[in-house]
Design an enzyme around this catalytic site. Sequence first.
Site, PDB file in Angstrom:
ATOM      1  N   ARG A 242      33.874  37.767  34.800  1.00 49.22           N
ATOM      2  CA  ARG A 242      33.822  36.336  34.522  1.00 49.22           C
ATOM      3  C   ARG A 242      33.388  36.140  33.073  1.00 49.22           C
ATOM      4  O   ARG A 242      32.494  36.831  32.576  1.00 49.22           O
ATOM      5  CB  ARG A 242      32.844  35.624  35.464  1.00 49.22           C
ATOM      6  CG  ARG A 242      33.300  35.575  36.933  1.00 49.22           C
ATOM      7  CD  ARG A 242      34.504  34.667  37.112  1.00 49.22           C
ATOM      8  NE  ARG A 242      34.896  34.515  38.511  1.00 49.22           N
ATOM      9  CZ  ARG A 242      35.831  35.254  39.121  1.00 49.22           C
ATOM     10  NH1 ARG A 242      36.452  36.204  38.442  1.00 49.22           N
ATOM     11  NH2 ARG A 242      36.119  35.032  40.391  1.00 49.22           N
ATOM     12  N   GLU A 270      37.827  29.119  29.547  1.00 55.77           N
ATOM     13  CA  GLU A 270      39.079  29.724  29.980  1.00 55.77           C
ATOM     14  C   GLU A 270      40.043  28.636  30.442  1.00 55.77           C
ATOM     15  O   GLU A 270      39.686  27.873  31.343  1.00 55.77           O
ATOM     16  CB  GLU A 270      38.818  30.715  31.115  1.00 55.77           C
ATOM     17  CG  GLU A 270      39.994  31.575  31.449  1.00 55.77           C
ATOM     18  CD  GLU A 270      39.662  32.622  32.505  1.00 55.77           C
ATOM     19  OE1 GLU A 270      39.910  33.811  32.255  1.00 55.77           O
ATOM     20  OE2 GLU A 270      39.157  32.229  33.578  1.00 55.77           O
ATOM     21  N   HIS A 289      43.945  36.471  32.005  1.00 54.42           N
ATOM     22  CA  HIS A 289      43.403  36.519  33.369  1.00 54.42           C
ATOM     23  C   HIS A 289      44.443  37.100  34.337  1.00 54.42           C
ATOM     24  O   HIS A 289      44.760  36.502  35.369  1.00 54.42           O
ATOM     25  CB  HIS A 289      42.973  35.125  33.825  1.00 54.42           C
ATOM     26  CG  HIS A 289      41.962  35.152  34.933  1.00 54.42           C
ATOM     27  ND1 HIS A 289      40.850  34.349  34.955  1.00 54.42           N
ATOM     28  CD2 HIS A 289      41.878  35.894  36.064  1.00 54.42           C
ATOM     29  CE1 HIS A 289      40.139  34.575  36.058  1.00 54.42           C
ATOM     30  NE2 HIS A 289      40.755  35.517  36.745  1.00 54.42           N
TER      31      HIS A 289
END
Length: 331
Positions: A242, A270, A289
């Site tokens: 994360r 993000e 991602h």
Amino acid sequence: MSTRPKALFAMHEEHLALLFPAPLLRRLDTIADIDVTLVAERFDDPRLSLDSLAETEILITGWGCPPLDEELLAAAPRLRAVLHAAGSVKSLVSPACWERDLLISSAADANAVPVAEYTVGAILLAGKGIFTLGERYRRERTFTLAQIQASVGNNGRRVGIVGASRIGRKVIDLLAPYDLELCLYDPYTSVDGIPQASLEELLSRSDIVSLHAPATSETRHMLDRERLKLMPDGAVLINTARGSLVDTDALVAELKSGRLSAILDVTEPEPLPPHSQLFDLPNVFLTPHLAGSHGNELSRMGAAVVDELERLAAGLPLAHRVTYDDLERAA
């Protein structure tokens, strides 16, 4: 009259075919009474009758499923299980789910496989200097044949794993065949055969640091300015966990100095704003991602859900049950 439990898909419809290709749908249909043409992206979908919700015993959820709040649970009094064809259920379950004592299952173990594979590939490539030397070759457009790169190689490379999560443990397992020196930091658990260290010790002695801790209040910015400074010159930070685990401003400062390199599949924020300096730094390798399940990897999560459904229908315990106590330490 069918004795199969009544089930309903609740997720982004576009994901259904990848999660449950035809052979899995056929297998699922032998276990549950489910309309494979009906995928609820919201629970007020006009295609979804009150009767269908009222009769639903099992929700098969995925990315895009709305939160399972009190209103939904009131409309689905027979609901007893939620089988999530994705990883984290944090954004899905509500306090009402625990009050109802619903059985919750997640395909997080299946989703951990591609993340671990990505990480191992990144570790081995980083150890060979692929990202930095490849960027130099692209920039300079020449190199000297047979020149030995003294700083690269994976024989005895020191790799620090932060977090013995399911992904962290999988990474450790996959790295077993290689001649690497592994070290682990996790305040809650250990792994047989892997030496433990404090976070500060791990950072100061690792050539490559790979993050696999969950995003919690405790782990927010665990790699701050002071801790990043502990990493030796030339070290590489890999983050597939994360973005909130790392203080982005502090990382950018270290990267701009040229002292560290980074491989980042997740960031904070993000996605990154277009003006982020991370896009332009030559010692940063960014991916959008994608370490988790994509493409044909989604069917692994679908298969995990069908396996859970079989167990449920047979009256067996779920293999991947998620409890309330699991959430704090989960990704």
